[in-house]
Design a protein around this motif. Structure first.
Motif, short mmCIF file in Angstrom:
data_model
loop_
_atom_site.label_atom_id
_atom_site.label_comp_id
_atom_site.label_asym_id
_atom_site.label_seq_id
_atom_site.Cartn_x
_atom_site.Cartn_y
_atom_site.Cartn_z
N MET A 1 32.58 26.24 57.91
CA MET A 1 32.09 27.05 56.77
C MET A 1 30.60 26.84 56.66
N SER A 2 29.84 27.91 56.73
CA SER A 2 28.39 27.77 56.65
C SER A 2 27.95 27.72 55.20
N ARG A 3 26.72 27.28 55.00
CA ARG A 3 26.19 27.14 53.66
C ARG A 3 26.10 28.51 52.97
N GLU A 4 25.70 29.54 53.73
CA GLU A 4 25.55 30.89 53.14
C GLU A 4 26.91 31.41 52.69
N HIS A 5 27.91 31.21 53.57
CA HIS A 5 29.26 31.66 53.26
C HIS A 5 29.78 30.97 52.00
N PHE A 6 29.53 29.66 51.96
CA PHE A 6 29.96 28.87 50.81
C PHE A 6 29.34 29.40 49.52
N LEU A 7 28.03 29.64 49.55
CA LEU A 7 27.33 30.14 48.37
C LEU A 7 27.83 31.51 47.97
N GLU A 8 28.12 32.36 48.99
CA GLU A 8 28.63 33.71 48.70
C GLU A 8 29.94 33.64 47.96
N GLU A 9 30.86 32.83 48.50
CA GLU A 9 32.18 32.70 47.87
C GLU A 9 32.04 32.15 46.46
N PHE A 10 31.18 31.15 46.30
CA PHE A 10 30.97 30.53 45.00
C PHE A 10 30.48 31.57 43.99
N GLU A 11 29.50 32.39 44.45
CA GLU A 11 28.94 33.40 43.56
C GLU A 11 29.99 34.40 43.14
N GLN A 12 30.84 34.80 44.11
CA GLN A 12 31.88 35.77 43.82
C GLN A 12 32.84 35.26 42.75
N ILE A 13 33.26 33.99 42.93
CA ILE A 13 34.18 33.38 41.96
C ILE A 13 33.54 33.34 40.58
N TYR A 14 32.27 32.97 40.57
CA TYR A 14 31.57 32.85 39.28
C TYR A 14 31.49 34.20 38.58
N ARG A 15 31.20 35.27 39.36
CA ARG A 15 31.11 36.62 38.77
C ARG A 15 32.45 37.03 38.18
N GLN A 16 33.54 36.74 38.91
CA GLN A 16 34.87 37.08 38.42
C GLN A 16 35.17 36.35 37.12
N MET A 17 34.81 35.07 37.09
CA MET A 17 35.08 34.27 35.89
C MET A 17 34.35 34.84 34.69
N GLU A 18 33.09 35.22 34.90
CA GLU A 18 32.30 35.82 33.83
C GLU A 18 32.98 37.09 33.33
N TYR A 19 33.42 37.91 34.30
CA TYR A 19 34.06 39.19 33.99
C TYR A 19 35.29 38.98 33.13
N TYR A 20 36.17 38.07 33.57
CA TYR A 20 37.40 37.82 32.83
C TYR A 20 37.09 37.26 31.44
N TYR A 21 36.10 36.43 31.37
CA TYR A 21 35.73 35.83 30.09
C TYR A 21 35.29 36.91 29.10
N GLN A 22 34.46 37.85 29.59
CA GLN A 22 33.99 38.94 28.72
C GLN A 22 35.16 39.77 28.23
N LEU A 23 36.09 40.08 29.18
CA LEU A 23 37.26 40.86 28.80
C LEU A 23 38.09 40.13 27.75
N MET A 24 38.20 38.83 27.95
CA MET A 24 38.96 37.99 27.03
C MET A 24 38.40 38.10 25.62
N LEU A 25 37.08 38.10 25.52
CA LEU A 25 36.44 38.15 24.20
C LEU A 25 36.63 39.51 23.54
N LYS A 26 36.62 40.59 24.40
CA LYS A 26 36.58 41.93 23.82
C LYS A 26 37.95 42.45 23.39
N THR A 27 39.02 41.99 24.05
CA THR A 27 40.32 42.56 23.67
C THR A 27 40.77 42.02 22.32
#
Lengths: 133, 292
Positions: free
Chosen positions: A1-27
């Motif tokens: 696993m390269s460093r770039e790949h690792f960072l990409e996956e990390f960023e993706q997970i973080y974006r999803q978490m943010e998204y779900y959190y916002q949805l959680m607040l709004k419903t």
């Protein structure tokens, strides 16, 4: 696993978490809120799994390529142990790219096992890639 | 009466307590003036560099060492007696209380015949025998120099003389004072500690912590270069010589602070990397001394 790949996956997970959190607040519906919370926790587990993976850079070395990195003439000092290539350039016990009669730029798995054999030492060393053939 | 004269006698006595202890101690030393302890210095399978180094001692110097600290009854290079008379001195000391100092390794091959230190009653006396004879009886045994402490240069590959360290040969507690050669202060300091306070605290390799406790790297004048990753590329550059093969990080000694030759300089101060001469593994394991 390269460093770039690792960072990409990390960023993706973080974006999803943010998204779900916002949805959680709004419903206003509690079931929906519960559902988003469940998705959020899932992402968190994914992140923990990602962190646990052996973070080894992708660069591959053949024995011949590795031999260039022997610490002489300003080259970094790389040593391979059990298939992983480590950077010993700043390691205090490897002054001048040598260590008790051993030279960098080689596969020293046998010598390591014969003298140290302790995984804790390897875990603390900076990794630069893997040894292939 | 003034305030001073009204001083409480208890308080007054506290002020004088330390002084009275010191006075009493000095009196004790003067009255029960024991004989100086005997000392045998054996030059075994080595280069005799350590006795030369002792002659370089400055604080205290070797004259003070020999007149006030110990009674050196046998030493190959310094004693006035010769031949059988000299070795008779050695034998006579064995029945007294003495400190044994061995420099040089113990050559085992050919029954120790690689180093013959004396001829007594028409038979050669090997260093191996002498170390054994004295080592059994000595109150303290000091292995001075890297050869005596670890095998050192005498035991370097292919080790034709079958040299081993004094500790390995004698199988009793030996205080190791490695160095190639040893710094005279490390010898006189350890002996002074032995005479006044008994055995100093030793590390796992039986070296006194007062001299061998800290690595050269941790006291090096060029350490900040190492920390910032600024390295010398060739001899003569003022930066850290780690990439040139300096063994400071793995060598325990106080060379950076104590320095050599009447405390004037030391290798790094003289622009040459440390070769780890105080270490076990010197010289084979410390090679190459320079890496370009």
């Amino acid at each position: 696993m390269s460093r770039e790949h690792f960072l990409e996956e990390f960023e993706q997970i973080y974006r999803q978490m943010e998204y779900y959190y916002q949805l959680m607040l709004k419903t206003s519906c509690l079931w929906q809120r519960n559902y988003y919370e469940y998705l959020l926790l899932n992402e968190m587990y994914k992140f923990i799994q990602l962190k646990r993976q052996e973070f080894v850079p992708d660069k591959q070395f053949t024995l011949k390529e590795l031999a260039q990195y022997d610490g002489a003439k300003g080259m970094p000092a790389y040593v391979a142990v059990d298939g992983i290539v480590y950077d010993m350039s700043k390691e205090p016990t490897w002054g001048g790219g040598t260590h008790f009669g051993l030279y960098a730029g080689k596969d020293l798995s046998t010598q390591f096992a014969g003298c140290h054999g302790k995984q804790e030492i390897l875990a603390a060393l900076p990794k630069v890639g893997i040894l292939i053939g | 009466m003034s305030i001073d004269q009204m001083m409480c006698p208890v308080l007054e006595s506290k002020r004088l307590t330390a002084q009275s202890i010191i006075t009493a101690a000095l009196q004790e030393i003067k009255q029960s003036k024991k004989e100086k302890m005997n000392l045998i210095w054996l030059e075994a399978t080595g280069c005799s560099g350590n006795i030369i180094s002792l002659l370089n001692a400055d604080g205290p110097d070797v004259v003070y060492f020999l007149t006030d600290m110990v009674n050196m009854t046998y030493e190959n290079s310094l004693m006035p007696a010769e031949g059988e008379a000299a070795f008779a001195n050695f034998l006579a000391t064995l029945s007294t209380e003495f400190i044994l100092v061995v420099e040089g390794a113990v050559g085992l091959k050919a029954n120790g015949l690689y180093t013959v230190i004396a001829r007594y009653q028409n038979k050669p006396v090997t260093a191996m025998e002498a170390v054994q004879m004295a080592g059994e009886k000595a109150k303290y045994v000091l292995a001075v120099g890297t050869c005596a402490s670890y095998g050192g240069v005498s035991a370097a590959s292919p080790n034709p003389s079958g040299s081993v360290s004094v500790g390995e040969y004698l199988q009793r507690e030996v205080i190791n004072l490695p160095g190639c050669p040893v710094h005279p202060d490390w010898v006189t300091g350890t002996i002074a500690h032995l005479l006044a306070f008994g055995k100093p605290s030793l590390d796992q390799k039986n070296r006194p912590l007062i001299f061998y406790g800290i690595t050269i790297h941790d006291q090096c004048s060029r350490r900040s270069y190492f920390n910032k990753g600024i390295f010398a590329e060739k001899l003569g550059d003022p930066e850290c010589m780690f990439k040139l093969g300096c063994r400071g990080p793995i060598t325990r000694a106080d060379c950076p602070t104590r320095q050599w030759n009447d405390y004037v300089n030391w290798p790094i101060g003289d622009n040459t990397p440390c070769i780890g001469c105080v270490r076990n593994g010197f010289p084979d394991g410390m090679e190459p001394f320079i890496r370009y």
